[in-house]
Every structure is written in C-alpha cells, then in structure tokens.
Write a protein that holds these residues in place. Structure first.
Motif: not given
Length: 211
Positions: A152-163, A184-195, A200-203
């Motif tokens: 809820h504090a992030m833009p739609e797309k972001f880098s791991l550094e920003e997160l 963070i990559t071991e969780t099911n939180l994120l999906e790639k949105a580019g290089d 964040f995943r929807e589910s």
C-alpha cells in the motif's frame, strides 16, 4: 434492565500512515472545539446511533481530512476510564498505510488544520492518542513482518532497493541487502514486471520475517 447500567459513548479513530520525505509519518488534525481545543489529534469522532462502526470511521476520516477511497483495518479497542473528559467513551481504532503522493488533505468540520507528522517527532496530542499511536506503530511493524501491507506504500512497479527502503523506514532499522533480497524472493509476494523491476502479486500467501 438497561436502566441499571450507564452506557459509554462509542467513538472511532483512524490512524493513516504514509512514507514521506523518507520517514514514516501519520496524519493528525488540529481540533477546532473543546475538549483539547487547538491540540493535535487522530481523526475521529462519535458513531451515530444507526451507523455501522466501520462506516463511522470512513465518514469521520473524510469529514475531517477529505480522504476517501482507502481501505481501513481495525487495530483494537481503547476504553480506559477517564480517557475523555466529556465522559465515558470507548474508541474503535482503525489504521491504513497509504501512498500519499499527490493526495490533497482538506481539514473540515471539527478540524482546523490537518498535517503529516513524523512518528518520531510528534506534537502533544489530545486524549490518549499518544498511547494509541504508539500501539499502532508497533501493530504496523508486526503486520510488515507477517503480511504484504507494504504494497500500500509502493507504486505499482518498483525495484527491490525501493522496497527494502520502505521496510527499513517502517521498521526503523537497517536491513542487510543480500539477506533481504533472499528472504523477499523466497516469499510469494512479488512477481517480475521487467528488468530488475517487480510488482506485488494479486493473490499472495505470505511467509517470512525480515528482522
């Protein structure tokens, strides 16, 4: 039967967090009326007799700050006797973490002003709001460790550094870059949105801690 009991008045309070100027801030209003006239306070007020409690929280937030269209989550109830000089009150507290970029705040009704304050440099507040704020900051940090509330504090797309920076600001501590990236990559939180860009995943089924 009910004539034997003195019933407390029911109120709601809403704590709105946002990351601004690289610090965790919350929204306060300056009270227009007694008690605590001209003191800063959490947005809130009394629940109307025929009103659902969450509806009252959304209404008071919009009336006093102009904010609408966000999601509120209940934190807990505060009801220590003597917390309100007007009489016995019980307050149901809600919170939200939002991205406030471009958000216009408008003080109205019982609020003279509204403004953002660092959680580490707060003015003197009305009622028992200092206690409520302290509890809710800790509640937010627990949510960050166990849920995807940071989305809820992030833009739609972001880098791991920003997160990671968002996590560090909310937790108020430095996180090891490599350990954070691994966890963070071991969780099911994120999906790639580019290089090197994520979203964040929807589910999401969230696991992991970032201490």
């Amino acid at each position: 039967m009910t004539e034997r009991y003195k019933n407390p008045a029911l109120t709601v309070d809403t704590i709105i967090f946002s990351i601004r100027d690289k610090t965790l801030k919350l929204l306060l209003i300056k009270r227009k009326n007694p008690p605590f006239q001209d003191k800063w306070a959490i947005p809130g007020g009394f629940v109307d007799y025929e009103e659902d409690i969450p509806d009252a929280a959304y209404r008071e937030l919009e009336e006093e700050t102009g904010i609408q269209g966000i999601s509120l989550e209940q934190v807990r109830t505060f009801g220590t006797p003597g917390r309100d000089p007007r009489g016995r009150t019980v307050s149901v507290v809600y919170f939200s973490l939002i991205n406030s970029a471009g958000l216009e705040i408008r003080a109205d009704t019982d609020a003279k002003e509204a403004g953002w304050f660092s959680v580490y440099d707060l003015p003197e507040t009305a009622f028992d709001h200092a206690e409520i704020i302290d509890f809710t900051v800790r509640f937010l940090r627990q949510k960050l460790e166990n849920t995807p509330v940071a989305r809820h504090a992030m833009p739609e797309k972001f880098s791991l550094e920003e997160l990671r920076e968002v996590y560090e600001i909310i937790l108020n501590k430095t996180l090891n870059h490599e350990i954070f990236k691994q966890k963070i990559t071991e969780t099911n939180l994120l999906e790639k949105a580019g290089d090197s860009v994520y979203k964040f995943r929807e589910s999401m089924d969230f696991i992991g801690r970032f201490s």
